[in-house]
Design an enzyme around this catalytic site. Structure first.
Site, mmCIF file in Angstrom:
data_model
loop_
_atom_site.group_PDB
_atom_site.id
_atom_site.type_symbol
_atom_site.label_atom_id
_atom_site.label_comp_id
_atom_site.label_asym_id
_atom_site.label_seq_id
_atom_site.Cartn_x
_atom_site.Cartn_y
_atom_site.Cartn_z
ATOM 1 N N GLU A 90 8.458 59.017 74.392
ATOM 2 C CA GLU A 90 8.103 57.709 73.826
ATOM 3 C C GLU A 90 9.365 57.092 73.245
ATOM 4 O O GLU A 90 9.998 57.675 72.357
ATOM 5 C CB GLU A 90 7.027 57.844 72.748
ATOM 6 C CG GLU A 90 6.616 56.497 72.168
ATOM 7 C CD GLU A 90 5.513 56.596 71.129
ATOM 8 O OE1 GLU A 90 5.123 55.541 70.585
ATOM 9 O OE2 GLU A 90 5.059 57.716 70.834
ATOM 10 N N ASP A 165 11.745 45.597 71.546
ATOM 11 C CA ASP A 165 12.296 44.313 71.092
ATOM 12 C C ASP A 165 12.355 43.356 72.277
ATOM 13 O O ASP A 165 12.978 43.661 73.302
ATOM 14 C CB ASP A 165 13.697 44.538 70.527
ATOM 15 C CG ASP A 165 14.212 43.349 69.729
ATOM 16 O OD1 ASP A 165 13.900 42.197 70.118
ATOM 17 O OD2 ASP A 165 14.926 43.565 68.749
ATOM 18 N N LYS A 169 15.787 35.222 72.738
ATOM 19 C CA LYS A 169 16.791 34.228 73.108
ATOM 20 C C LYS A 169 17.372 34.547 74.484
ATOM 21 O O LYS A 169 17.671 35.701 74.791
ATOM 22 C CB LYS A 169 17.902 34.169 72.058
ATOM 23 C CG LYS A 169 17.427 33.690 70.693
ATOM 24 C CD LYS A 169 18.565 33.646 69.697
ATOM 25 C CE LYS A 169 18.070 33.170 68.324
ATOM 26 N NZ LYS A 169 19.163 33.145 67.326
ATOM 27 N N ASP A 201 3.594 42.217 73.516
ATOM 28 C CA ASP A 201 2.812 41.026 73.176
ATOM 29 C C ASP A 201 3.657 39.765 73.343
ATOM 30 O O ASP A 201 3.275 38.701 72.867
ATOM 31 C CB ASP A 201 2.270 41.112 71.740
ATOM 32 C CG ASP A 201 3.375 41.093 70.694
ATOM 33 O OD1 ASP A 201 4.531 41.410 71.035
ATOM 34 O OD2 ASP A 201 3.084 40.758 69.525
ATOM 35 N N GLU A 241 0.204 45.507 66.398
ATOM 36 C CA GLU A 241 -0.496 44.835 67.491
ATOM 37 C C GLU A 241 -1.625 43.966 66.959
ATOM 38 O O GLU A 241 -1.848 42.850 67.428
ATOM 39 C CB GLU A 241 -1.047 45.878 68.462
ATOM 40 C CG GLU A 241 -1.732 45.284 69.682
ATOM 41 C CD GLU A 241 -2.204 46.354 70.653
ATOM 42 O OE1 GLU A 241 -2.849 45.990 71.652
ATOM 43 O OE2 GLU A 241 -1.926 47.547 70.416
#
Length: 261
Positions: A90, A165, A169, A201, A241
């Protein structure tokens, strides 16, 4: 003239003496200068560590933690104390709550959880101890070095990348983890049939993930329609989340299987 009763600022030594100590804990830069400098998909964060997290790091890091130094090949069977245990990597686990839940729900799978966030490392170690989770190990450092230098080919039963992350931009898109080069490397460490499971998301990143994964020759989509996957029951709904859903964010899961050679 009234006496000045304002508190005297603490000296550096006094501040240091109050900070939690974990001398045997994770190194600040475990790979050091052993490997090339390059654009990285993460930002090391040694933010405030609570007393409890620091105590967990001090006591449990020698037992369940490892620094990613890139200097030796890991024996996952030895690391987890069971040569038959399938191990899932993970990458990025935040504070570790979801990782601990998945480990508790599936004790027959080892989770090698990699992150650079020191408070999260301490928190996950503490959760593992309190819940009697012997199938969690915490890795500190660069996941690319871990994959490339320290894991054997075909050694992983799965790979999870949850809410990386998004680097929103445009000039930072090159820092996103899910790129063709990363997928080519990951494929060499995943056993045939093992699943790479991503979740995000951030809609534009989800679209990029789907595009890049669909074009990767070593992977095939588990979804017959070639689209996103429904959230599997084993992936917990995290607080992060839930906050995103409350803001109207749409979470996308992507599950791609490594093709047989």
């Amino acid at each position: 003239m009234s006496e000045n009763l304002s508190p005297t600022p603490a000296t550096a030594a006094e501040r240091t003496s109050r900070e939690p100590k974990f001398p045997a804990g994770p190194a600040a830069d475990p790979a050091g200068s052993h490997h090339e400098r390059r654009i990285r998909s993460f930002q090391p964060r040694r933010s405030r560590v609570t007393t409890g997290q620091g105590e967990s790091l001090r006591r449990l890091w020698p037992k369940w933690g490892l620094d990613i130094d890139g200097l030796s090949r890991l024996d996952l069977g030895e690391l987890f104390g069971d040569p038959e245990l399938p191990v899932v990597l993970e990458i990025g686990f935040g504070m570790g709550e979801a990782t601990a839940q998945m480990a508790a729900a599936d004790p027959g799978t080892g989770i090698l959880a990699c992150d650079v966030h020191t408070p999260g490392q301490g928190n996950l170690l503490g959760l593992a101890e309190r819940n009697g989770l012997t199938n969690v190990r915490v890795a500190n450092g660069d996941a690319i070095i871990l994959l490339r230098e320290m894991l054997a080919p075909d050694s992983l039963a799965g790979l999870r990348v949850y809410f990386p992350d998004p680097w929103p931009k445009k000039r930072h898109h090159k820092r996103r983890l899910i790129q063709p080069e990363f997928l080519a490397l990951a494929a060499t460490r995943l056993a045939p049939g093992a699943v790479l499971h991503c979740a995000t998301d951030w809609e534009p990143y989800a679209e990029q993930m789907l595009e890049v994964l669909s074009a990767a020759p070593d992977f095939e989509n588990t979804q017959p329609d070639g689209g996103y996957a429904p959230r599997p029951e084993f992936r917990p709904l995290t607080r992060f989340e839930g906050q995103g859903l409350d803001k109207g964010h749409v979470v996308h899961d992507l599950m791609f299987r490594r093709r047989a050679a």
